[in-house]
Write a protein that holds these residues in place. Structure first.
Motif, PDB file in Angstrom:
ATOM      1  N   GLU A 278      16.069  22.506 -39.537  1.00 33.30           N
ATOM      2  CA  GLU A 278      15.761  22.150 -38.152  1.00 33.30           C
ATOM      3  C   GLU A 278      14.291  21.796 -38.022  1.00 33.30           C
ATOM      4  N   ARG A 279      13.992  20.724 -37.298  1.00 34.80           N
ATOM      5  CA  ARG A 279      12.626  20.267 -37.087  1.00 34.80           C
ATOM      6  C   ARG A 279      12.228  20.543 -35.640  1.00 34.80           C
ATOM      7  N   LEU A 280      11.030  21.059 -35.460  1.00 32.89           N
ATOM      8  CA  LEU A 280      10.472  21.319 -34.133  1.00 32.89           C
ATOM      9  C   LEU A 280       9.171  20.546 -34.033  1.00 32.89           C
ATOM     10  N   GLN A 281       9.067  19.698 -33.037  1.00 30.32           N
ATOM     11  CA  GLN A 281       7.863  18.898 -32.870  1.00 30.32           C
ATOM     12  C   GLN A 281       7.169  19.326 -31.587  1.00 30.32           C
ATOM     13  N   ILE A 282       5.849  19.580 -31.654  1.00 30.80           N
ATOM     14  CA  ILE A 282       5.093  19.968 -30.469  1.00 30.80           C
ATOM     15  C   ILE A 282       3.858  19.097 -30.343  1.00 30.80           C
TER      16      ILE A 282
END
Length: 78
Positions: free
Chosen positions: A8-12
């Motif tokens: 899973e990728r989380l971009q902030i």
């Protein structure tokens, strides 16, 4: 390509000041990567007491990583 351990990728999005604070903390703690530093900070934050849920109507911009006095909120005077 090999299977990812963390698929899973989380971009902030961060301000320059927030990124500098993250990088400073990362290097001070000798974390191997930004991702590792963010995961460690998330782990610590989730383990901390005093934060149960976000208040209703809270916006993403309400959750910075630096105190309000250190974050720029745009141009212009009071």
């Amino acid at each position: 390509m090999a299977d990812l351990e963390r698929p899973e990728r989380l971009q902030i999005m961060l301000t320059a000041e927030e990124l500098a604070a993250l990088e400073n903390w990362r290097f001070e703690k000798r974390m191997p990567s930004r991702s590792a530093a963010v995961r460690e900070l998330l782990r610590r934050g989730l383990a901390a007491e005093g934060f149960l849920t976000a208040s209703q109507g809270a916006k993403s911009q309400d959750f910075g990583i630096l105190p309000d006095s250190e974050v720029s909120h745009g141009s212009g005077g009071d």
